[in-house]
Each structure stands twice: as C-alpha cells, then as structure tokens.
Write an enzyme that holds these catalytic residues in place. Structure first.
Site, PDB file in Angstrom:
ATOM      1  N   THR A  26       0.883  -1.184   0.120  1.00 43.08           N
ATOM      2  CA  THR A  26      -0.147  -0.029   0.118  1.00 43.08           C
ATOM      3  C   THR A  26       0.894   1.338   0.058  1.00 43.08           C
ATOM      4  OG1 THR A  26      -1.689   1.375   1.087  1.00 43.08           O
ATOM      5  CG2 THR A  26      -0.051  -0.044   2.492  1.00 43.08           C
ATOM      6  N   ASN A  28      -1.030   4.081   0.921  1.00 42.07           N
ATOM      7  CA  ASN A  28      -1.797   4.858   1.570  1.00 42.07           C
ATOM      8  C   ASN A  28      -0.988   4.946   3.130  1.00 42.07           C
ATOM      9  OD1 ASN A  28      -3.660   5.404   3.915  1.00 42.07           O
ATOM     10  ND2 ASN A  28      -5.415   4.722   2.479  1.00 42.07           N
ATOM     11  N   LYS A  31      -3.217   3.290   6.152  1.00 41.16           N
ATOM     12  CA  LYS A  31      -3.148   1.735   6.257  1.00 41.16           C
ATOM     13  C   LYS A  31      -1.756   1.181   6.615  1.00 41.16           C
ATOM     14  CE  LYS A  31      -5.499  -0.362   3.036  1.00 41.16           C
ATOM     15  NZ  LYS A  31      -5.847  -1.299   1.861  1.00 41.16           N
ATOM     16  N   ASP A  87      -6.566  -6.193   0.826  1.00 39.56           N
ATOM     17  CA  ASP A  87      -7.768  -5.583  -0.108  1.00 39.56           C
ATOM     18  C   ASP A  87      -9.064  -5.467   0.807  1.00 39.56           C
ATOM     19  OD1 ASP A  87      -8.200  -3.932  -2.040  1.00 39.56           O
ATOM     20  OD2 ASP A  87      -9.486  -5.350  -2.997  1.00 39.56           O
ATOM     21  N   GLY A 173     -10.761   6.715   6.406  1.00 37.26           N
ATOM     22  CA  GLY A 173     -11.625   5.884   5.594  1.00 37.26           C
ATOM     23  C   GLY A 173     -13.171   6.112   6.026  1.00 37.26           C
ATOM     24  N   LYS A 196      -9.694  -0.065  18.353  1.00 42.00           N
ATOM     25  CA  LYS A 196     -10.255  -0.406  17.064  1.00 42.00           C
ATOM     26  C   LYS A 196      -9.321  -1.688  16.464  1.00 42.00           C
ATOM     27  CE  LYS A 196      -9.989   1.135  12.196  1.00 42.00           C
ATOM     28  NZ  LYS A 196      -9.481   1.932  11.226  1.00 42.00           N
TER      29      LYS A 196
END
Length: 228
Positions: A26, A28, A31, A87, A173, A196
C-alpha cells in the site's frame, strides 16, 4: 488462514524462517500505520513500498485477487523481502453489497474519504434505510503475504456493524460512520487505535494469523514446510 507453498517450499529438513520485516504494497499512509501497529507486537516491521513500484491496477474480481496482484508486484521488487498486501471491502446490505470491492473509489477514482462517505450516506437516504437494522454492514478484508518464490499466506477478517446517519469521531476511510457491533455503539472513529485494532476487520485478520502460530513471538510469519 490459507497457506500455499511456493516453488521452494517443503524441501526435506527445511526449517521455518522467521520474518522480521515485510514490505507494504500500500501507498496509503493510514493503512501502513495501522498494519505497523498491528504487527509490531509480533516483532514485525512493515516497510514502505519501494518508490520504484507504481500503483498496481486492481482489476481482480475479488478482494483476494486484488490483494494478490499487489503482493506479487511488490514481492518481485522488494529485494527478497516478503510483501504484505490487503484489500478491503465495505458491504452494505441495503445497497445490495455496495460499495463492496470498490469501497476505496466509491465516489470515483481519486475521490477522498469525505466524498466516499458523502456518497454512502446519500445512497442510504435514497433507498430509505434510516433505522440501524436497515443500515447493517460489514468490513471484509483479505491480507496476502507473498514471497518472490510464490509462497504465500492468506488470512481473512470481518467486522460486522451498522452505518450511522452522521459522522462521529475521526479516524480514516469510513471509520466515522461505521459502528461495529463490538464497539458499544461507538464508531471506529470514536475508538482509540488500540480499541479499534482489537475488533476491526484488519485486526481480526492478523489475529487469525496469530492463532495459527504463523505470527506468534515464536514463529513470526514463518515460512512453514508444506508437511507442517
């Protein structure tokens, strides 16, 4: 958890080789930070994707297929280190499973978090889904760890919950509008990162790996012989 041996796996007398570093597929940063936080406890560092590796076209027909496409590309360019790719999809029952595999680009290619959430809330309003029971949803993730010889590990994680009617909290997100069943009515965005990680789809996928001792302090994502 699924393990698929590669060309070099399963040789007689082969010992498990602990992994202390993985290369992320990734780009991102949110992430990447989450993956690092989840795997740090097992002594595994997740390294950024090499700058020489462009974004991979995610044209697979499933979460696993897309995760594998990314993992294969990065493993081939990582200089021997295994690659980790995930994913994730968001399945909303009232929208017939949408946005699903297209969750990251729900509002269009290049759309940001805010635009994706705006579209999700608008679509739920459009179909008249206003009660919690009508707004049931789940995050589903697949993580693939891939070696350049084709050996791989595949793990899955699911978090059930509801889509709230408005944003609550921060996060990234869809965190501000996803209230997990195990979160006491709070959204992912209202939880601490530790809270989380304990109940998220990605956290559960990593726990799946831990539960098989493939990511424990003793055998950290080890390449196990095929006879194991």
């Amino acid at each position: 958890m699924t393990e698929r041996p590669g060309a070099g796996a399963g040789r007689a007398g082969e010992r498990p080789r602990p992994v202390t570093q993985l290369v992320a597929a990734t780009a991102n940063p949110d992430k990447l930070a989450e993956l690092n936080a989840l795997l740090t406890g097992a002594g595994i560092e997740v390294l950024p994707r090499p700058v020489s590796v462009p974004d991979v076209v995610e044209d697979g027909d499933s979460l696993e297929a897309n995760a594998r496409l990314k993992a294969v590309a990065v493993a081939a360019a990582s200089g021997g280190l295994p690659a980790v790719a995930d994913d994730t999809g968001l399945e909303v029952d009232a929208l017939d499973g949408a946005p699903g595999i297209d969750a990251a680009h729900y509002a269009g290619v290049g759309a940001g978090y805010a635009a994706n959430i705006d579209k999700l809330l608008a679509e739920l309003d459009r179909v008249g889904a206003r009660t919690p029971d009508a707004r049931r949803a789940r995050f589903r993730t697949v993580i693939v760890v891939r070696w350049s010889d084709g050996h791989e590990l595949v793990v899955h994680g699911v978090a059930e919950g509801t889509i709230t009617t408005e944003r609550r909290g921060g996060g990234w997100g869809y965190d501000p509008v996803f209230a997990a069943d195990d979160a006491g009515g709070r959204t992912f965005g209202e939880l601490t990162p530790v809270e989380k990680d304990a109940i998220s789809h990605r956290g559960r996928a990593v726990q799946d790996r831990k539960s098989t001792r493939l990511n424990s302090s003793h055998v950290a994502l080890s390449r196990m012989p095929s006879s194991a």
